[in-house]
Motif scaffolding. Structure first.
Motif, PDB file in Angstrom:
ATOM      1  N   LEU A   8       0.832  -1.210   0.000  1.00 19.27           N
ATOM      2  CA  LEU A   8       0.000   0.000   0.000  1.00 19.27           C
ATOM      3  C   LEU A   8       0.865   1.258   0.000  1.00 19.27           C
ATOM      4  O   LEU A   8       0.630   2.183  -0.774  1.00 19.27           O
ATOM      5  N   LEU A   9       1.880   1.298   0.861  1.00 16.55           N
ATOM      6  CA  LEU A   9       2.768   2.458   0.913  1.00 16.55           C
ATOM      7  C   LEU A   9       3.473   2.666  -0.420  1.00 16.55           C
ATOM      8  O   LEU A   9       3.592   3.789  -0.900  1.00 16.55           O
ATOM      9  N   MET A  14       4.018   5.901  -5.276  1.00 21.70           N
ATOM     10  CA  MET A  14       4.056   5.972  -6.739  1.00 21.70           C
ATOM     11  C   MET A  14       2.971   6.911  -7.267  1.00 21.70           C
ATOM     12  O   MET A  14       3.228   7.736  -8.139  1.00 21.70           O
ATOM     13  N   LEU A  15       1.760   6.799  -6.754  1.00 24.66           N
ATOM     14  CA  LEU A  15       0.660   7.658  -7.206  1.00 24.66           C
ATOM     15  C   LEU A  15       0.919   9.124  -6.871  1.00 24.66           C
ATOM     16  O   LEU A  15       0.718  10.009  -7.707  1.00 24.66           O
ATOM     17  N   ALA A  19       1.496  12.138  -9.617  1.00 27.24           N
ATOM     18  CA  ALA A  19       0.627  13.316  -9.615  1.00 27.24           C
ATOM     19  C   ALA A  19       1.440  14.591  -9.414  1.00 27.24           C
ATOM     20  O   ALA A  19       1.228  15.597 -10.095  1.00 27.24           O
ATOM     21  N   THR A  20       2.386  14.560  -8.500  1.00 30.17           N
ATOM     22  CA  THR A  20       3.219  15.724  -8.233  1.00 30.17           C
ATOM     23  C   THR A  20       4.117  16.013  -9.427  1.00 30.17           C
ATOM     24  O   THR A  20       4.317  17.165  -9.809  1.00 30.17           O
ATOM     25  N   ARG A  21       4.642  14.959 -10.045  1.00 32.01           N
ATOM     26  CA  ARG A  21       5.500  15.116 -11.218  1.00 32.01           C
ATOM     27  C   ARG A  21       4.749  15.844 -12.329  1.00 32.01           C
ATOM     28  O   ARG A  21       5.254  16.795 -12.920  1.00 32.01           O
TER      29      ARG A  21
END
Length: 139
Positions: A8-9, A14-15, A19-21
């Motif tokens: 989960l972590l 990764m998500l 998104a930030t990228r």
């Protein structure tokens, strides 16, 4: 750590990273990776290229390549370590610090506020991620 939590972590990291990228690309011409490097450097400077690579969890050659355009743009300064001639010390310049605070810090704050508003346990996530990093580093 239980495999389900580790999975989960990993997926959350990764998500959030993706998104930030996407959000960071093109801001002031800096990429997500460059902003991350500048932010990490601010926390641990002055530091060696090797230690910076460890903090970013990337290879030494990757950090060396990433630093070239940042140095050319005057965002970082690289000097020979006076205590060890084969070691290079990396530091943020005032321009680099301003670039991070103008672009990287607001993105970080926006992400944090959005996660908190959505009920995401942000502080717990940070603590768990730090703990996971400690566990992985001790192996």
């Amino acid at each position: 750590m239980d495999d389900g939590l580790a999975d989960l972590l990993h997926r959350v990291v990764m998500l959030l990273g993706e998104a930030t990228r996407k959000r960071a690309e093109g801001h002031d011409g800096l990429t997500y990776s460059q902003l991350r490097l500048l932010g990490t450097l601010e926390e641990i400077q002055p530091t060696t290229q090797h230690r910076l690579a460890q903090a970013l969890s990337v290879s030494d050659p990757a950090v060396s390549r990433a630093l070239r355009p940042l140095e050319a743009d005057g965002l970082v300064r690289i000097e020979t370590d006076p205590d060890h001639a084969r070691r290079r010390l990396v530091m943020l310049t005032d321009t680099g610090r301003a670039a991070f605070h103008d672009t990287g810090r607001p993105l970080y704050d926006e992400l944090r506020e959005g996660l908190l508003a959505a009920g995401f346990p942000y502080e717990r996530y940070l603590a768990d991620t730090a703990r996971l990093a400690e566990i992985l580093a001790s192996d």
